[in-house]
Enzyme design. Sequence first.
Site, mmCIF file in Angstrom:
data_model
loop_
_atom_site.group_PDB
_atom_site.id
_atom_site.type_symbol
_atom_site.label_atom_id
_atom_site.label_comp_id
_atom_site.label_asym_id
_atom_site.label_seq_id
_atom_site.Cartn_x
_atom_site.Cartn_y
_atom_site.Cartn_z
ATOM 1 N N HIS A 45 45.702 62.720 99.171
ATOM 2 C CA HIS A 45 47.152 62.604 99.272
ATOM 3 C C HIS A 45 47.851 63.918 98.927
ATOM 4 C CE1 HIS A 45 50.791 60.136 99.329
ATOM 5 N NE2 HIS A 45 51.218 60.885 98.339
ATOM 6 N N HIS A 91 54.336 55.295 102.471
ATOM 7 C CA HIS A 91 54.075 54.560 101.232
ATOM 8 C C HIS A 91 53.296 53.303 101.595
ATOM 9 C CE1 HIS A 91 55.749 54.678 96.903
ATOM 10 N NE2 HIS A 91 54.937 55.670 97.131
#
Lengths: 729, 229
Positions: A45, A91
């Site tokens: 990430h 998300h």
Amino acid sequence: MSEITPEIVAEHGLNKEEYALVLEIMGREPNLLELGIFSVMWSEHCSYKSSKKWLKTLPTEGPQVIMGPGENAGVIDIGEGYAAIFKMESHNHPSFIEPYQGAATGVGGILRDVFTMGARPIANVNALRFGEPDHPKTKHLVSGVVAGVGGYGNCVGVPTIAGEVEFDPSYNGNILVNAMTVGLARADRIFTAQASGVGNPVVYVGSKTGRDGIHGATMASAEFDDDSDEKRPTVQVGDPFTEKLLIEACLELMQTDTIVAIQDMGAAGLTSSSFEMASSGDMGVELNLDQVPQREDDMTPYEMMLSESQERMLIILKPGKEHIAKAIMEKWDLDFAVIGTLTDSKRMVLKFHGEVVGDLPIKPLAHHSPEYDRPWVPTPDSKDVKPEDVKEAADTTAALKTLIGSPNMSSRRWVWEQYDHMVMGDTIQRPGGDAGVVRIHGTNRALAVTSDCTPRYCLANPVRGGAQAVAETYRNLTSVGAKPLAITDNMNFGNPERPEIMGQFVGCIEGMRDACLALDYPVVSGNVSLYNETNGKGIMPTPVIGGVGLLENADRLATVAFGAENETLVLVGESKGHLGRSVYMDVLEGKREGNAPVVDLAAERRNGEFIRSRIEAGLLTSCHDLSDGGLAAAVADMAIASGMGATVTKPATCSVPTTAWLFGEDQGRYLVSVADAESFLSAAKQAGVSAEVIGRTGGQGLTLPGGSTISVAELRETNESWLPNYMAS
Amino acid sequence: MKAAVIVFPGSNCDRDIQVALRQSMGSEPQMVWHKDADFDSVDLICLPGGFSYGDYLRCGAMSAKSPVMKEVIARANKGVPVLGICNGFQILAESGLVPGALMRNAGLKFVCRDLHLKVERNDSIFTSGYAAGQTIRIPVAHHDGNYFVDSEGLKALEDNNQVAFRYCGADGTVDLANNPNGSLNNIAGVYNAKGNVLGMMPHPERLCDAALGGTDGRAMFESLVAALS
């Protein structure tokens, strides 16, 4: 005995080689805090370790680009001294586990990425993908995510003006929640995260730090399994009220001459923000963790450094300006604490209760993160579906009705009516058009924003699909009359350690690159979300593109609603009846086969420029791009938007079978209505653009070749009822 | 005419109403931070929409206790006109300046869309620019706009003509099908007994500009300018 066992290393998502690199960089065994920091900094990430190699190949430059990828968000010049700052971010993992908070904090995070650069957020967009409607979790996820997006965006008072919602079984175990924010700043007042000035204070503002979201970035970098629900404590909780105060306070502080650098605390919280600031300025930093405002008792340095509590910012102030910043934060009832200073050590030194609890080199950690050239295999070619091999619809009107009432084609009104899309008083094109459009406050210029992706094309042919996603945003911006300026991308894929998934990624990037180059439409920011897999089953490749365009004259805004009765409908662009991977084949024939449509990028650009020139000259009375469902779906949208019917006639010279002509998804096309067809056609001819008359506006019904007449009221009812009925069922 | 817009922490329609007032007044309204109870004397006080204090306790409950509200209440009681829109209406109700309460929408969802309102009376400083019984199109954007008042209170409201607007259809029909939030008697806005305070859930400030999709809100601000200049 060693504190760091192989199990602990594995729990931190680091493999053997990565841990060996940690030992080399540290020159000793790290303690648990230091290991935790490596873990989040090197998570997929935060480090883009699987994707970096390919992302570098995307075009990121152009005369309109002020700042490209590498900053918190991309910055483009929109004239008159203004800049638009924007980015899209996923998300996905948190939203699947806790849909309301996952989606809400997704919106909060992307807002911070934009206002940290000095921009006032002026528009939100979101691209949502859910599992099939019949899956037991889908309804709950839709309801939670939509409420979460709205709950946050509505409260902070930024209009949500566009977006997309799609259902597909490949998202059953991995939904996608991609949120985009567009902000407005003065082009000469952009703030960055580049720290400088030894001895300058490092200041913490915003909410207090709690134990929420610890290891969120690591979770977002792993596959799901049946125990994913147990990961709920890693999902953060959003506080949009504090975010609103933080926006106002930061923008107020930015008016004063006090800030050296500013960075939001996003994924990996205090760790990544402090590392990014120090590393981009080639500085060192010393933090006294006792000074970090804490929400809970007895927090450890490990917890503080890895917490992903929301609504927090880190600021490097100019020396002696603390009192000014403190007064502004106090006005807005926000926490303010000096938690450290910049040093020239090029190391991060963490102190707690008077002791050094962590000491790490900054550059090697930030810059020598692993970078993988993952093995990949190209996606095998799919055989094309020929238009004449598809049986003709018995009744094209009935087919249209089925299509526009299907889950993926039905109206999203139920969703966007839960979002405040008008607050700030500048929304001149609300959701439901080709792109959302907001005026630049106090001017007659406007920004158009859209997000698009057609994952079924990307699955069949990643290169074509990647190009198509970029081209569709170009087309949607063009349809409202905006000049497409730049994009942000949100690359959602499965597990990159599988060569076929990596092949999808590589293919999509190739297609995107081709399209960006051909359309002078660079990538200025982006986000990658990999490991969207559950129990080894990946999502369809979903490179969502967020496009931003400019209308220099907001009065020239074009809309999908027909202008007047008895005008001529002209189809711009070539129609070959491409039905491979079309929604028609999926919904009416139950077949997901064939190849994705080709995007002729030269025609795309030519047609787009032609359409924009007509809109600028005020010569179109309505305009809509053709996408899912082809010509028939587009004309239905236009009829519904205007409450006016139309009659569609296939040109006598057209040899494409009627069904394929009506529902084919050939690219680069627009449907427009014009008062003066003759001059429009001659201008098209001159521009080398294919254009043909395909009908007239007027009446209360829509008539298609090969079908009957259906009233506009029935079309609307069909299109608007599926989603509310589904959610109520 | 001089106007003040009170800005609470979490207000987010303060700029919108500032723009609408500026357009009708031809001058700048004063923006008053909620900690500043000592603001200039003005002809009109506006409480804007938004989510003051995040709506975390009850919508408007915390703002109603803000220092500036003591002053607003005192001035309202002296007859200064006060307009509360959306969250502003919720603050007025929590302050007791208008009767009733705003509960969670009956559909439990946030609702943002244009809808129609019936103007109940035009003998008020807020609505003289409309015709009595006129149907206007104005957007709502709220989660808690479900107007409630006890039966006695409702009777008093109706008997005293304190209902300012009702939700209705495009043709003016006031019925359940055209009630977006479950409000009693389709009430979208109410006056206090004296008629100098108006609280309403819909946002007239959002449709004062043709580019935004309509101008039906404009007459309210023009009415106020005409009455207070």
